[in-house]
Design a protein around this motif. Structure first.
Motif, short mmCIF file in Angstrom:
data_model
loop_
_atom_site.label_atom_id
_atom_site.label_comp_id
_atom_site.label_asym_id
_atom_site.label_seq_id
_atom_site.Cartn_x
_atom_site.Cartn_y
_atom_site.Cartn_z
N LEU A 10 0.83 -1.21 0.00
CA LEU A 10 0.00 0.00 0.00
C LEU A 10 0.86 1.26 0.00
O LEU A 10 0.63 2.18 -0.79
CB LEU A 10 -0.93 -0.01 1.22
CG LEU A 10 -1.79 1.24 1.44
CD1 LEU A 10 -2.75 1.43 0.28
CD2 LEU A 10 -2.53 1.15 2.77
N VAL A 28 -8.89 -0.98 -2.47
CA VAL A 28 -7.75 -0.84 -1.56
C VAL A 28 -7.34 -2.21 -1.02
O VAL A 28 -6.16 -2.56 -1.00
CB VAL A 28 -8.10 0.11 -0.40
CG1 VAL A 28 -6.97 0.13 0.63
CG2 VAL A 28 -8.36 1.51 -0.92
N VAL A 43 -3.73 -4.09 -1.53
CA VAL A 43 -2.93 -4.54 -0.40
C VAL A 43 -2.52 -6.00 -0.54
O VAL A 43 -1.38 -6.38 -0.25
CB VAL A 43 -3.71 -4.32 0.93
CG1 VAL A 43 -3.07 -5.09 2.08
CG2 VAL A 43 -3.78 -2.84 1.25
#
Length: 420
Positions: free
Chosen positions: A235, A389, A393
């Motif tokens: 990230l 997201v 990740v």
């Protein structure tokens, strides 16, 4: 009176302190609480700290007046402050009288001095911000020539480290947080016709950069069952070069991340603070630590991996040369990921890459016209920003096998604004 938080500007310039005018300095010097009883500890406020302030600096200023036992430097509001514990009340009173209103350097770093309320300073370690002089540790260069007892207290060049410095006033060498190619999220080309990419104007709720300019980022509220060093790297590598990551044993779900520069901390925190993933919101803050310690015997995280990892020479860092850094566009998370450096495959196979790593799968995929016969790229849209997201990740920098190649591909992901 000038203060932090002036007119909006580039991310790396937020939180700066404007210089106080001579009149404002005089007004500040008058704000001394004379009702406090005499004490062997004084509180020093450094006004217009355009040069770094550290333990060595203030020890030189104070030691010619009397024996100093302990010293602590910190920031409060717009100023650098220090608590100095003298051996006697007499010496503390003399320091208050003789140092108040003086400049450490010529026309800079003006001192406001008053008695403190503390009875004793608690110093846990000796570094450039705190020191216990009653210990036997060698203080290093504090035995240089003593401070000059006149208006200019030190006739020497300012130190290179400590709290304060040009970066507090915006005239340092730090670059803009968007200096690597302006707004955008990586190699942002093409787009989904008519798709709402879910881009936000930046998360960063409540984040303020600490002007100590530390390259260390604190990350809180990480899901301990989902995160490890590699996934946090996946990230944060979108915002700067990562040196080390350490998950704290004493605080579950908390990690320290050392970047190669403070500007990367600012970029990451402004774009990711209060970002929701795995059902919780992350909290990102700049640390006061100057580095992440090497952990020789890291503890084991829930997934069996080590709690500490060095990424110093990791080839997945994306800001290691000016040319590579220029390809990164800094934006907050969106629900569209740009993927690249993958072998040619169909949509189902790409979806399988996400599914095999237990990540959310894209709802739509668009491939770009191949510029090379060796690799492919495109866009993957997810239903929500949170899913995108989580997918990044878990999948970013993962190995993707190809039957026609002898080695696997390192799949790259980043956020994309994607043209409508």
């Amino acid at each position: 009176m000038s203060r932090y938080g002036g007119p909006p500007g580039p991310p790396s310039k937020r939180g700066r302190m404007d210089m106080l005018s001579p009149g404002e300095v005089e007004m500040e010097l008058k704000k001394v609480n004379d009702n406090l009883p005499e004490n062997h500890i004084i509180l020093i406020t450094v006004i217009n700290a355009i040069y770094p302030i550290n333990v060595s600096t203030l020890h030189k200023v104070c030691r010619s007046i009397g024996e100093v036992d302990r010293l602590v430097i910190f920031e409060k509001g717009t100023f650098v402050q220090a608590l100095v514990e003298f051996r006697t009340i007499t010496h503390a009173a003399e320091a208050k009288k003789s140092l108040h209103g003086c400049d450490i350097y010529n026309n800079a770093c003006t001192l406001k001095v008053e008695f403190a309320k503390q009875e004793r300073l608690n110093v846990k370690r000796n570094d450039d911000k705190t020191w216990d002089f009653t210990q036997t540790d060698d203080f290093g260069n504090v035995n240089d020539e003593p401070a000059v007892q006149r208006k200019v207290l030190l006739n020497e060049n300012p130190p290179s480290s400590g709290i304060g410095g040009p970066a507090r006033f915006g005239n340092g060498s730090s670059g803009s947080g968007s200096g690597f190619g302006g707004p955008g999220g990586g190699m942002d080309v093409g787009g989904f016709g008519g798709f709402d990419n879910g881009a936000r104007g930046g998360w960063g709720g409540g984040y303020q950069m600490d002007n100590g300019q530390s390259p260390v980022l604190m990350v809180y509220s990480l899901d301990p069952d989902r995160f490890n060093c590699q996934r946090l790297f996946n990230l944060l590598c979108l915002y700067g070069n990562i040196i080390k990551i350490n998950f704290l044993k004493s605080k579950e779900g908390c990690a320290m991340v050392e970047f190669s520069d403070p500007e990367a901390v600012d970029r990451a925190a402004r774009n990711l603070n209060q970002l929701k993933m795995f059902g919780v919101r992350l909290r990102l803050e700049q640390s006061r630590k100057t580095h992440v310690e090497d952990i020789r015997k890291p503890h084991e995280l829930p997934d069996g991996t080590d709690s500490f990892q060095s990424f110093m020479r990791d080839r997945n860092n994306r800001f290691d040369t000016p040319e590579r850094a220029a390809k990164n566009r800094i934006i907050p998370p969106t629900k569209i990921l740009h993927f690249y450096n993958v072998p040619k495959m169909d949509d189902d196979r790409l979806t399988d890459v996400f599914a095999e790593l237990h990540a959310p799968c894209p709802s739509r995929v668009k491939w770009f016209e191949a510029k090379s016969a060796k690799s492919a790229s495109g866009l993957a849209e997810f239903d929500t920003v949170e899913e995108a997201v989580e997918a990044l990740v878990m999948v970013n920098n993962s190995k993707v096998e190809c039957e026609d190649e002898g080695r696997p591909y390192d799949m790259k992901l980043c956020f994309s604004r994607a043209n409508n």
